[in-house]
Design a protein around this motif. Sequence first.
Motif, PDB file in Angstrom:
ATOM      1  N   ARG A   1       3.806   7.802 -11.106  1.00 14.66           N
ATOM      2  CA  ARG A   1       4.604   6.709 -10.560  1.00 14.66           C
ATOM      3  C   ARG A   1       6.051   7.101 -10.291  1.00 14.66           C
ATOM      4  O   ARG A   1       6.821   6.305  -9.801  1.00 14.66           O
ATOM      5  CB  ARG A   1       4.554   5.503 -11.504  1.00 14.66           C
ATOM      6  N   LYS A   2       6.427   8.305 -10.664  1.00 13.66           N
ATOM      7  CA  LYS A   2       7.842   8.644 -10.551  1.00 13.66           C
ATOM      8  C   LYS A   2       8.205   9.404  -9.280  1.00 13.66           C
ATOM      9  O   LYS A   2       9.256  10.030  -9.210  1.00 13.66           O
ATOM     10  CB  LYS A   2       8.272   9.448 -11.784  1.00 13.66           C
TER      11      LYS A   2
ATOM     12  N   SER B   1       4.571  12.143 -14.156  1.00 16.03           N
ATOM     13  CA  SER B   1       3.880  10.865 -14.030  1.00 16.03           C
ATOM     14  C   SER B   1       3.757  10.476 -12.563  1.00 16.03           C
ATOM     15  O   SER B   1       4.700  10.594 -11.798  1.00 16.03           O
ATOM     16  CB  SER B   1       4.649   9.791 -14.804  1.00 16.03           C
TER      17      SER B   1
ATOM     18  N   ALA C   1       5.821 -12.962 -13.940  1.00 15.99           N
ATOM     19  CA  ALA C   1       6.163 -11.563 -14.221  1.00 15.99           C
ATOM     20  C   ALA C   1       5.805 -10.683 -13.038  1.00 15.99           C
ATOM     21  O   ALA C   1       6.578  -9.817 -12.615  1.00 15.99           O
ATOM     22  CB  ALA C   1       5.429 -11.097 -15.468  1.00 15.99           C
ATOM     23  N   ALA C   2       4.636 -10.977 -12.453  1.00 16.68           N
ATOM     24  CA  ALA C   2       4.189 -10.161 -11.321  1.00 16.68           C
ATOM     25  C   ALA C   2       5.142 -10.330 -10.146  1.00 16.68           C
ATOM     26  O   ALA C   2       5.470  -9.376  -9.444  1.00 16.68           O
ATOM     27  CB  ALA C   2       2.773 -10.557 -10.923  1.00 16.68           C
TER      28      ALA C   2
ATOM     29  N   LEU D   1      11.375  -6.613  -7.703  1.00 14.35           N
ATOM     30  CA  LEU D   1      12.028  -5.365  -8.100  1.00 14.35           C
ATOM     31  C   LEU D   1      11.495  -4.203  -7.292  1.00 14.35           C
ATOM     32  O   LEU D   1      12.233  -3.324  -6.862  1.00 14.35           O
ATOM     33  CB  LEU D   1      11.794  -5.112  -9.596  1.00 14.35           C
ATOM     34  N   GLU D   2      10.183  -4.247  -7.048  1.00 12.59           N
ATOM     35  CA  GLU D   2       9.560  -3.187  -6.253  1.00 12.59           C
ATOM     36  C   GLU D   2      10.187  -3.149  -4.865  1.00 12.59           C
ATOM     37  O   GLU D   2      10.494  -2.096  -4.323  1.00 12.59           O
ATOM     38  CB  GLU D   2       8.053  -3.463  -6.158  1.00 12.59           C
TER      39      GLU D   2
ATOM     40  N   LYS E   1      13.480  -1.600  -4.859  1.00  5.44           N
ATOM     41  CA  LYS E   1      13.413  -0.160  -5.061  1.00  5.44           C
ATOM     42  C   LYS E   1      13.338   0.573  -3.726  1.00  5.44           C
ATOM     43  O   LYS E   1      13.999   1.571  -3.512  1.00  5.44           O
ATOM     44  CB  LYS E   1      12.176   0.149  -5.900  1.00  5.44           C
TER      45      LYS E   1
END
Lengths: 346, 513
Positions: free
Chosen positions: A190-191, A188, A19-20, A26-27, A30
Amino acid sequence: MPQLSRRDFLRLAALGLGAATIGGVLEACKSVTTPLARPTSSRPGTAAPATAAAPPPTPASLPPATLIASPTAAASAGYPDLVVVRKGEPDALVRRAIAALGGMERFVPSGASVIVKPNVCVSYRTYEYAATTNPWVVGTLVKMAFEAGASSVKVMDYPYGGSAADAYATSGIAEQVQAAGGEMVVMSDRKYVSTQIPAGKWLKQTDVYDEVLKADVLINVPIGKVHSLATLTLGMKNLMGVVRDRSSMHGNLGQAIADLNTVIRPDLTVVDCVRILTAHGPSGGNLDDVQKLDTVVASTDIVATDSFVATLFGLKPDDLHYVGFGAAMGLGVSDLSKLKVADLTA
Amino acid sequence: MPSRPGWVRSRKAVQAVALIAFAGLFLLARRDGLPGDLVNVPMRLDPLLTIAGTLAARAFMIGSVLALATLLLTLVFGRAWCGWLCPLGTVLDMFPVKVGHGQRPAVPEGLRKVKYILVVLILFAALLGNQTLLFLDPLTILFRTLTASVLPALDQIARSLGDLLSQVPGLDGPVSSVDTAIRPLILPAEPVSYQDALLFASFFVALVALNALAPRFWCRYLCPLGGFLGLISRVALFRREVSASCGGCGMCAEECPTGTIDPARNYASDPAECTVCMTCVQECPLATVTFTPSLSAAEGRPYDPGRRQVLLALGATAAAIALFRVDLFAKRQSPFLVRPPGSRESNPDAVALTSCTRCGECVRVCPTGAIQPAVVQAGLEGLGTPVLVPRLGYCDYACNSCGQVCPTQAIPLLSLADKQRQVIGKAYIDQNRCLAWSDHTPCIVCEEMCPLPDKAIKLELQEVWSPDGGTVSLQMPHVVRDMCIGCGLCEYRCPVSGDAAIRVYVPQLAVPI
């Protein structure tokens, strides 16, 4: 107590690592697809003639500064460049101003997602102290956005003193926004997304709040206040509330604000001058420093609103550095004699 | 062996409820949570904290009567608090550390003495106005660990997990909803950091790890609250009795979590050590174990501290406290030893030291993480007392929560208006590091941040030398000392990296001449 066998443990560990890894991939994706500010023209169904000629946005480049604002085109459609409405209750002032600019439908197409950005700087002042935007001005804009068919209206700011939730409540803004059906958003961490500022002369990159960049419509609702470095904090400076690192902007504040305004382009700026703060800004605290003007100033041209509101403080547009830089960069018009101003009463 | 319904199950249920209640009150000890008088109930139920606090402060708080409930419980049932209610005891029960398959190393019985000696030390020190050792109270240990280590670490994990999940297409929305709807109820609004979070966590882990030597090692040998309740239990009404029909199977001695059942004494136990867990009552195959009323005092045990040891402890306490007070620290405290609002005013001498029971409620409730448990800043004597560290968090102008939760009013209850006038410290600008003063860079952040209506930071327009040989016009910040309340928002937001260029110092105290 159930025993966790070694096999189960390893299985879980492998799942977690998997998962990590996916998250990491995905990171990585981004950072490639850093969202960029769209020009106003990309908003679905926007009827503004001002932007009809703008080319479709490409992810690689920002619209050139010259295309960003063209108030003359707006004027050709019969709307004033800038509306000042005086004498009346806050909601009436706002309704009259927006009507004069062509109605909220001009800015908010049906189904659009809308963000309203007031100034909610601290958690310890009620609206009477003119440190935070008038709650009814904000609430009326939310209501009108829904009347125009908005699918969602979010209201947000990032206070520097006290928590956002407290500040929303104390300012009275949460109550009016929620009554109008809008949503108060606690921003937030993280956004924020790294955003290039190609047209920036001093500020070349900054982290901007993702939702603000992605919203179909951005309505900027500052309140007129004094500020020791910026002289006044109005529409252009209010957008600092959606970037992560504000303190570094102070090194060359006027230019940094103008630079920021090349990537964050509100569709509408409504400066709340129901009450203005004339000393000890931006957080105030003395009613003696508050002047009740019962006025709102609205325009699609953020340089124009700020230029006009400067005069309400007895200043000239050029007294505000960011206005000068903004006009020079083609973000709007600061020469009030060149603007078609509708000076109305509610 | 399948567990039969009965005493043990009831006890475990009560333990679970008590632990959940403790955790719930812990979580609700925050701004907009429950009223302060409700969240600090566990601290007030703790008779050791209450009695030491009352002795040290020489003042009786009305809320302290709650401790009578625990005393009464102990007078009737013995150390039932330890077996049935204490949240730390329950946590220790949850981690029965197993060591291999062999025997545990034998712990000398004499170690049981430690907890009784601690009681003597704590109560005598309290009489002399010192409460340092209360950092060993089980409730303060658990509360401090949860506040400074567990919750911030959980917050870190939740944030990382949220960061990760929000990258997954479609999960962005749900993660946002959790962030807005659930997170504020449990976790801090902004990430908070605690100095020595690792130290507090390590201490707690070590305490749990001691279970490897003996079940509930902490409760058996070390816990001062257990020792205090144990001393009272010697005259408790209900006593454990083993009837004559005992077959001598030894199962009770085997199962007893405090190891106080002695096969050599017909399986009798010491009421001061028994936590009334009821395991022996339920497990005895012949049902020979009962708790029956008895009015005699328990007989002494070899590990009871002797007269000489008690006298030694008293002497050591007096000597230690005397040394605390001749230590350099007592004469010249750190200029950065900023205390929560009002605590310095209420106790101009030793500040929060005399009446602070180290419970950590103020640390927990502070919304910005400004209040930190001291480890070294306040000297050895001030271990666990609250210090305000503005670089880590500022005193929120709209908050007066710390005074509301403090069970001993070491931090006074101030109205918001009073707190907004309360001088916590005074800000001083380090002109050698300030961007405006030393780097010729425009920066007015401290002035902008100042929450006072008239601003305690003023700007002076100066023409100053600039590196290119000319001059530049800059706004230079000045602190107006008489106005500054030391909230620390300027220090917190100062853009200079590392230590801020504006720092809050302890205010000058009026020194009698």
